[in-house]
Design an enzyme around this catalytic site. Sequence first.
Site, PDB file in Angstrom:
ATOM      1  N   HIS A  79       0.832  -1.221   0.000  1.00  0.00           N
ATOM      2  CA  HIS A  79       0.000   0.000   0.000  1.00  0.00           C
ATOM      3  C   HIS A  79       0.863   1.266   0.000  1.00  0.00           C
ATOM      4  CE1 HIS A  79      -3.904  -2.052   0.805  1.00  0.00           C
ATOM      5  NE2 HIS A  79      -3.126  -2.936   1.400  1.00  0.00           N
ATOM      6  N   ASN A 152     -10.342  -2.881   2.469  1.00  0.00           N
ATOM      7  CA  ASN A 152     -10.018  -2.901   1.041  1.00  0.00           C
ATOM      8  C   ASN A 152     -11.278  -2.660   0.227  1.00  0.00           C
ATOM      9  OD1 ASN A 152      -7.264  -3.404   1.232  1.00  0.00           O
ATOM     10  ND2 ASN A 152      -7.456  -5.614   0.965  1.00  0.00           N
ATOM     11  N   TYR A 366       0.763  -4.279  12.036  1.00  0.00           N
ATOM     12  CA  TYR A 366       0.697  -2.851  11.703  1.00  0.00           C
ATOM     13  C   TYR A 366       1.460  -1.991  12.704  1.00  0.00           C
ATOM     14  CZ  TYR A 366      -2.656  -3.991   8.058  1.00  0.00           C
ATOM     15  OH  TYR A 366      -3.239  -4.505   6.935  1.00  0.00           O
TER      16      TYR A 366
HETATM   17 FE1  HDE Z   1      -2.470  -4.826   5.332  1.00  0.00          FE
HETATM   18  N1  HDE Z   1      -0.669  -4.040   5.811  1.00  0.00           N
HETATM   19  N2  HDE Z   1      -1.798  -6.662   5.858  1.00  0.00           N
HETATM   20  N3  HDE Z   1      -4.217  -5.697   4.708  1.00  0.00           N
HETATM   21  N4  HDE Z   1      -3.143  -3.065   4.766  1.00  0.00           N
HETATM   22  C1  HDE Z   1      -0.327  -2.742   5.686  1.00  0.00           C
HETATM   23  O1  HDE Z   1       0.773  -1.451   7.306  1.00  0.00           O
HETATM   24  C2  HDE Z   1      -0.692  -6.900   6.596  1.00  0.00           C
HETATM   25  C3  HDE Z   1      -4.557  -7.011   4.798  1.00  0.00           C
HETATM   26  C4  HDE Z   1      -4.407  -2.756   4.371  1.00  0.00           C
HETATM   27  O2  HDE Z   1      -3.256   3.483   4.124  1.00  0.00           O
HETATM   28  C5  HDE Z   1       0.993  -2.422   6.314  1.00  0.00           C
HETATM   29  O3  HDE Z   1       1.087   0.750   7.676  1.00  0.00           O
HETATM   30  C6  HDE Z   1      -0.629  -8.297   6.958  1.00  0.00           C
HETATM   31  C7  HDE Z   1      -5.961  -7.191   4.621  1.00  0.00           C
HETATM   32  C8  HDE Z   1      -4.497  -1.361   4.018  1.00  0.00           C
HETATM   33  O4  HDE Z   1      -1.580   3.342   5.520  1.00  0.00           O
HETATM   34  C9  HDE Z   1       1.391  -3.757   6.976  1.00  0.00           C
HETATM   35  C10 HDE Z   1      -1.719  -8.876   6.374  1.00  0.00           C
HETATM   36  C11 HDE Z   1      -6.464  -5.939   4.421  1.00  0.00           C
HETATM   37  C12 HDE Z   1      -3.228  -0.835   4.253  1.00  0.00           C
HETATM   38  C13 HDE Z   1       0.268  -4.671   6.560  1.00  0.00           C
HETATM   39  C14 HDE Z   1      -2.450  -7.849   5.704  1.00  0.00           C
HETATM   40  C15 HDE Z   1      -5.369  -5.024   4.472  1.00  0.00           C
HETATM   41  C16 HDE Z   1      -2.405  -1.926   4.722  1.00  0.00           C
HETATM   42  C17 HDE Z   1       1.997  -1.778   5.410  1.00  0.00           C
HETATM   43  C18 HDE Z   1      -2.105 -10.338   6.399  1.00  0.00           C
HETATM   44  C19 HDE Z   1      -7.917  -5.543   4.127  1.00  0.00           C
HETATM   45  C20 HDE Z   1      -2.771   0.597   4.008  1.00  0.00           C
HETATM   46  C21 HDE Z   1       2.091  -0.332   5.833  1.00  0.00           C
HETATM   47  C22 HDE Z   1      -2.410 -10.788   7.705  1.00  0.00           C
HETATM   48  C23 HDE Z   1      -8.804  -5.826   5.216  1.00  0.00           C
HETATM   49  C24 HDE Z   1      -2.887   1.425   5.245  1.00  0.00           C
HETATM   50  C25 HDE Z   1       1.269  -0.241   7.010  1.00  0.00           C
HETATM   51  C26 HDE Z   1      -2.547   2.866   4.943  1.00  0.00           C
HETATM   52  C27 HDE Z   1      -1.076  -1.786   5.110  1.00  0.00           C
HETATM   53  C28 HDE Z   1       0.235  -5.948   6.937  1.00  0.00           C
HETATM   54  C29 HDE Z   1      -3.636  -8.113   4.954  1.00  0.00           C
HETATM   55  C30 HDE Z   1      -5.560  -3.618   4.266  1.00  0.00           C
HETATM   56  C31 HDE Z   1       2.765  -4.267   6.648  1.00  0.00           C
HETATM   57  C32 HDE Z   1       0.463  -8.940   7.766  1.00  0.00           C
HETATM   58  C33 HDE Z   1      -6.736  -8.515   4.685  1.00  0.00           C
HETATM   59  C34 HDE Z   1      -5.707  -0.615   3.503  1.00  0.00           C
HETATM   60  O5  HDE Z   1       1.437  -3.648   8.362  1.00  0.00           O
END
Ligand code: HDE
Length: 695
Positions: A79, A152, A366
Site C-alpha cells: 500500500h 479494502n 501494523y
Molecule cells: Fe495490510 N498491511 N496486511 N491488509 N493493509 C499494511 O501497514 C498486513 C490485509 C491494508 O493506508 C501495512 O502501515 C498483513 C488485509 C491497508 O496506511 C502492513 C496482512 C487488508 C493498508 C500490513 C495484511 C489489508 C495496509 C503496510 C495479512 C484488508 C494501508 C504499511 C495478515 C482488510 C494502510 C502499514 C494505509 C497496510 C500488513 C492483509 C488492508 C505491513 C500482515 C486482509 C488498507 O502492516
Amino acid sequence: MAKKASRNSEPDSHVGNGGELHQTNSGDGRLTTNQGVPVADDQNTLTIGPRGPQLLEDFILREKITHFDHERIPERVVHARGYAAHGYFQCYESNADLTKASFLQDPSVKTPVFCRFSTVAGSEGSHDTARDVRGFSVKFYTDQGNYDLVGNNIPVFFIHDAIKFPDLIHAVKPAPDRGFPQAQSAHDTFWDYVSLTPESMHMLMWIMSDRAIPRSFRMMEGFGVHTFRMINAEGESKFVKFHWRPKLGTFSLIWDEAVKIGGADPDFHRRDLFNSIAMKSYPEWELSVQVFTEEQANEFDFDVLDPTKLVPEELVPLRPLGKMVLDRNVDNFFAETEQVAFCPSHVVPGIDFSNDPLLQGRLFSYLDTQLSRLGSPNFHQIPVNKPKCPFANFQRDGHMQMDVPKGRVANEPNSLDHGLLREDPKAGFTSFPTEESGQKLRIRPKSFADHYTQARLFYISMTEPEKRHIAGGFGFELGKCENAKIRTRMLGHLQNIDEGLASDVAKALGMTGQADKIEPMVAVGNPEPSEALSQYAKAPASIAGKKIGLLTTDGVDAKLYKDLVKLAKSEQAIVEVITPTIGAIQSSKGDEITPDHFLSGAPSCLFDCVVIAPSEENAAMLASQAAAVDFIRDAFAHLKVIGFTEPAAELFGKASVATDADEGVLEISGGKAAEFVEKAKQHRIWDREPSVRAF
Ligand code: HDE
C-alpha cells in the site's frame, strides 16, 4: 460581451485550509535556519573568494543539505502508493442496541475522519490505474480514542493465515533478481504462488474483475473484510461485517483504458479526488454492517472466520449506520498522507475482534511496521495520528518525544501524583469474554476447505460484460506468464469454478483442452446468484461526478458549449475542453474559452464520455491530427457515448468509426446536447463490446 470561461480541471490551490496541521516555518515571514537564525543568503554557499573552495563551517548549507539527505522514509511495504483526505462521519441514528461505540450513538455529532486510499503492490511512484486491490483505510477520531477501520475495496482476501502474507507479497512484488515488473500481478511468480494456493481462488475472481480497476476512489466500495464484533452497553455481542457504499455508484475502467491512463496520467485517481474536493464536490460513502449472531453463523455453509469468504447479502442484509463525507484536502502530503499510521488494533470500546487468523496476524503487523517506517513508538504524537480526545498515561521517552510530560511520577500504581491518572473499569476498553479452550496446534480448520463455491458464486452473479472482462483479465495476466505449466494449473482451478469461464480463458490463451485436473478438497456447491456482487446490475443511471471531454477548435459552436456546461452542472458533472493547442480559443459568438487540455496531452481515456465538435473552418485541420483520430477510435473501443457535430464527419471517416455505428454515437448539432447527456448516463454501450474485442 465576451465572457471568459476559466479552466475547471486544475485548481491551483485547494479550499478548506486545515489550519490545525498547517505551519509555516517562520512566524514573521523571514527565512530562518531550523534554529531560528535569520538567513541572509539562501542561494550561495560560503567560499574563500568568489571562485575559491567552500568552507565546512557553512552551517546554513550543511543544515539544509543534511535535512534534504534525510527527507525520505521507508515507503510502506505494501500500500505504498496512496492518497488521502479529511472529512467527517455522522451516524443516522443511535445504534445503542448494537454497540456502545461513542461515534455511533448521536446523529448530531460529526466525528472527524482521515481516509487513505491505496494500491497494494506498486511502489510509491507507480501509476494509479494498475490492476490491484485498493486499500480503503479510515481513521475515526472519536471522543473515546482513535478507531481505524483498515479495509479494502474487495470483501475477501487471498489467504487464510497471516503467516502466508510475506510469501504472497514477495510473489506479487518485482522479482528479486531483476527488479521488475512494477505494480503488476501479470507475471510468473505471482501466478505460480496463487495457483499453488487454492484458497486464493475467490479473491482472484475479484482481482480479475473490473473491481480491480476502479474509475475513481469516489466510485469504489469498501469492506472491512474480516468478521468483527460489536458490543453494546449490556455486554451483548454480535458479529458484524463492514461495508462502505459510494453515493456516486460503483464504476470501473475498461482494461485497455486503464493501461492507457497509466501513461497519460499516472496520477489519475489522486488528481480526481483532490480536484473534486477542491471544487467542493465532496465524495460520500454510506457505512453499513451486516449483523449476525454466533448461532446464525454456525448455520452458514462457510466459516465466518475465513477471510476468503463473504456473507451474501441475501443471507444477511446491510444495516446502514451513517455516512462519511470527505471535504478537505491535506495541507501537506508527507506530513499527513505519508505519516498517517493505521492499525487494525486501534479499536474503541464497543468494537472488538473475532478469531479470524488473518485479522489476528494483522493486529501484530501494523504496529510493528509503524516502528520501522516512522521510526519511533511516539508516532501517535504526529498530528495526523494524534487522538483528538484527551490522552494520558505513564509511557515515556523514546525517539522524537514531542510532549513534555510533567511531574516526578511515571509509574502506576502510585500514591504520589494525587491519583491523577487511574484506570476506568466501567467505561474503559474491555475485551468480549469469549470462552476459549483447546489444544495448541498448527492446523487449518476443515471449515475453511471449500475454495471454489464462493468463487463460482461471484462469477455467476456477474452481468455478461463483467463475465467477459473476468475472462479477459485472466487471459491477459496468464498470457504474461512465461511458464506454460502455471497456465495449465490455473486453467485446472478455473474448471472447478465454472466450465464456461475456463473455456473462455483457454480460448483467449489459445490453450483449449490443456487444463490440469485439480481435485477440490470438498465438493463444489451450486449457489444461487447474488445481484449485490455485480457492479453493473445495480449501477445508477447518472453522470454525477463524471467528466465530459469536449474536443473542439477555435470557432466552437457557442450554444453547444453553453448547453453542455449548463447540463453538466445540473447533473453534478463537469465539461473539460480539449483543443489542438493550449492557448485561448473563441466561440462562434466571440466568447473567449481557455481550454483545460491540449490534444496530445489529453487522450479520450481521461473522460467518461466525449463530444467532438470542431468548427467548419478547423475541421480539416483537426482531422489531420493522429491524436484526434486516436481520440475517437479509443472512445469507441472503450464503449463511450460519443456526441458529434456535422463538421466532425471527416474525422470519423479517418478513425473508421461510422457516424451511425450504434445508439452510443449521436449527432448533436442544433441544440441536441440534452440527448447526449441522457445517453451518457448509461455509462458505456456494453452491446458494442463484442464488435471491438474478443475478451
Ligand atoms: Fe495490510 N498491511 N496486511 N491488509 N493493509 C499494511 O501497514 C498486513 C490485509 C491494508 O493506508 C501495512 O502501515 C498483513 C488485509 C491497508 O496506511 C502492513 C496482512 C487488508 C493498508 C500490513 C495484511 C489489508 C495496509 C503496510 C495479512 C484488508 C494501508 C504499511 C495478515 C482488510 C494502510 C502499514 C494505509 C497496510 C500488513 C492483509 C488492508 C505491513 C500482515 C486482509 C488498507 O502492516
